[in-house]
Design an enzyme around this catalytic site. Structure first.
Site, short mmCIF file in Angstrom:
data_model
loop_
_atom_site.label_atom_id
_atom_site.label_comp_id
_atom_site.label_asym_id
_atom_site.label_seq_id
_atom_site.Cartn_x
_atom_site.Cartn_y
_atom_site.Cartn_z
N HIS A 166 95.74 84.31 11.55
CA HIS A 166 94.71 84.52 12.58
C HIS A 166 93.58 85.42 12.09
CE1 HIS A 166 97.90 83.12 15.41
NE2 HIS A 166 98.67 83.83 14.60
N SER A 287 67.03 87.93 -0.14
CA SER A 287 66.32 87.59 1.08
C SER A 287 64.85 87.92 0.88
CB SER A 287 66.89 88.40 2.24
OG SER A 287 65.91 88.55 3.25
N LYS A 293 69.70 92.46 0.65
CA LYS A 293 70.60 91.31 0.82
C LYS A 293 70.96 90.62 -0.49
CE LYS A 293 71.81 89.40 4.19
NZ LYS A 293 71.21 88.67 5.29
N GLU A 300 78.12 79.10 0.77
CA GLU A 300 77.79 78.52 2.09
C GLU A 300 77.50 77.03 1.98
OE1 GLU A 300 75.23 81.54 4.51
OE2 GLU A 300 74.90 81.91 2.38
#
Ligand code: ARG
Length: 468
Positions: A166, A287, A293, A300
């Site tokens: 979980h 970024s 970043k 992704e």
């Protein structure tokens, strides 16, 4: 006369005198597949060369014509490879583009190539050859990815980290064990491509339009020369099934699911909240507005690839469903989906292998996280069963009280004193501290397939043996 009109006439000339007028422009647009099936040029030419050689060997065409055809096809191949082939939409597809160019080059003998063959068995053969190559590519890429994962697993065979259920800390595991879980998944993926390849390795060529042919062809010869194990045994089946492509897409879909799960873990693990790993600069982007970043874009994108790959599967299953035998033009819609799925799967596999290989794993952070969250509570309960003779359900209850006590005190289980523990159950002795450490916890998981470093090393050794 415009080029388009000339092309149109050329196309209808292929059908002989039956067609008086050229197709409507929109008809041409919906009908043509050359925009994408030109990717099959090498397979198409290979199939045609095998067919022509067989026709000559069987005395169906002359050796002289077969030689002219063979040489002409090599010229066509080099023209396409050089990028100066005049692909024509009016000539619909790769098969007719190649044949029309062959006619320009060698004249009359080109017309004999299509003896005892149809575009139906031709396209089925070309596409099978292409998908078979993609199975090989997937097998090679998976093999490379598995090797990288095994190497990382060996390195981290005794690095403890939290195991999750979980996404909540459950029990300590080792980083090597986690990597080896993916080795198992990717190895099954690889075997799915191997199985699919075996099943698809039969040759449709010679099934002709649907019923076979009256010419004395040798289908075993063409099958062998194209590297197939045998000719397909039923001509209707040969021209009308695309289950080989469905199997490729199914195997690709399952593999893409596995890739997406690992990619998701890398996204989570590389976040500032986890800091389990750092992605190399090679696989990250910055970024444009937030200077701090480092985004895990490659992970992704791998996570996202399942979308189009599953989409391709759904599309082709839907196209094939309910089609009556034998060939229908619906099947022309098989290619783009498979091309796209294959391209993206290969890209994702290569990117994943690169990312895993270049990953920096923060062993100390893994270990710190492994001890948090009462991850050895199960070890404590097991100890109570083993050493204090409690039934597991009671041990579970006692452990729950101790976890609550630690939570209230704002500490971890090993930080409780023996007195505190004995206040919950007097049978507890100081030996209990031996199982509360995460290293002892993982070392004790010696069941086959368990997370103990010794078990992980045994699995790594087994895989190294298999991989050779
Ligand atoms: N371009 C066609 C396809 O991809 C080739 C087969 C055409 N056969 C036919 N009977 N019209 O399916």
């Amino acid at each position: 006369m415009t080029d388009a009109t000339k092309d149109t006439q050329a196309s209808n000339a292929m059908w002989g005198g039956r067609f008086a007028a050229g197709p409507d422009a929109i008809m041409e647009a919906i009908n043509a597949s050359i925009g994408y099936d030109q990717r099959l040029y090498a397979q198409d030419i290979r199939g045609s060369r095998a067919h022509a050689a067989m026709l000559a060997a069987q005395g169906i065409i002359s050796d002289k014509d077969a030689q002219a055809i063979g040489e002409g096809l090599i010229t066509v191949l080099s023209e396409i490879e050089a990028g100066d082939f005049p692909f024509s939409t009016a000539l619909e597809d790769i098969h007719m583009n190649v044949e029309a160019r062959l006619k320009d080059l060698i004249g009359e003998p080109a017309g004999r190539l299509h003896t005892a063959r149809s575009r139906n068995d031709q396209v089925a053969t070309d596409f099978r050859l292409w998908v078979r190559e993609q199975c090989d590519a997937a097998i090679t890429s998976l093999d490379a990815l598995i090797r990288v994962a095994v190497t990382r697993a060996e390195e981290g065979a005794d690095w403890v980290m939290p195991g999750f259920t979980h996404l909540q800390t459950a029990q300590p595991v080792t980083f090597g064990h986690h990597m080896m879980a993916y080795v198992e998944m990717f190895a099954r993926d690889k075997s799915r491509f191997e199985d699919a390849r075996k099943r698809m390795n039969e040759c449709p060529l010679g099934a002709a339009a649907l019923a076979g042919t009256g010419f004395n062809i040798d289908r075993h010869a063409t099958a062998a020369s194209l590297g197939f194990d045998r000719p397909m045994a039923n001509s209707l089946d040969a021209v009308s099934d695309r289950d080989f492509a469905l199997e490729f897409l199914s195997a690709s879909t399952i593999c893409a699911v596995h890739l997406s799960r690992l990619a998701e873990e890398l996204v989570i693990w590389s976040s500032a909240q986890f800091r389990f790993v750092s992605m190399s600069d090679k696989w990250s982007t910055g970024s444009s507005i937030m200077p701090q970043k480092r985004n895990p874009d490659a992970a992704e994108l791998i996570r996202a690839k399942i979308g189009r790959i599953l989409g391709a599967s759904v599309a082709l299953f839907t196209v094939m469903k309910g089609l009556p035998l034998a060939y229908s033009k619906d099947m022309q819609e098989d290619k783009e989906q498979v091309f796209d799925a294959a391209d993206n799967l290969m890209l994702a596999l290569a990117a994943m292998a690169g990312m895993i290989g270049d990953l920096t794993v923060h062993q100390a952070n893994l270990e710190a996280a492994a001890s948090a969250g009462f991850s050895t509570a199960t070890d404590l309960a097991d100890w109570l069963v083993r050493e204090a003779g409690l039934p597991f359900r009671d041990a579970h209850h006692v452990t729950g009280s101790l976890v609550a006590m630690a939570e209230d005190a704002g500490c971890d289980l090993p930080d409780l004193t023996l007195e505190q523990m004995q206040s919950v159950n007097p049978a507890i002795t100081k030996d209990v501290f031996g199982v509360l450490g995460v290293h002892n916890s993982v070392a004790s998981r010696m069941s086959y397939g368990g997370t103990a470093p010794e078990q992980v090393r045994a699995q790594v050794a087994r895989w190294k043996e298999i991989l050779g």
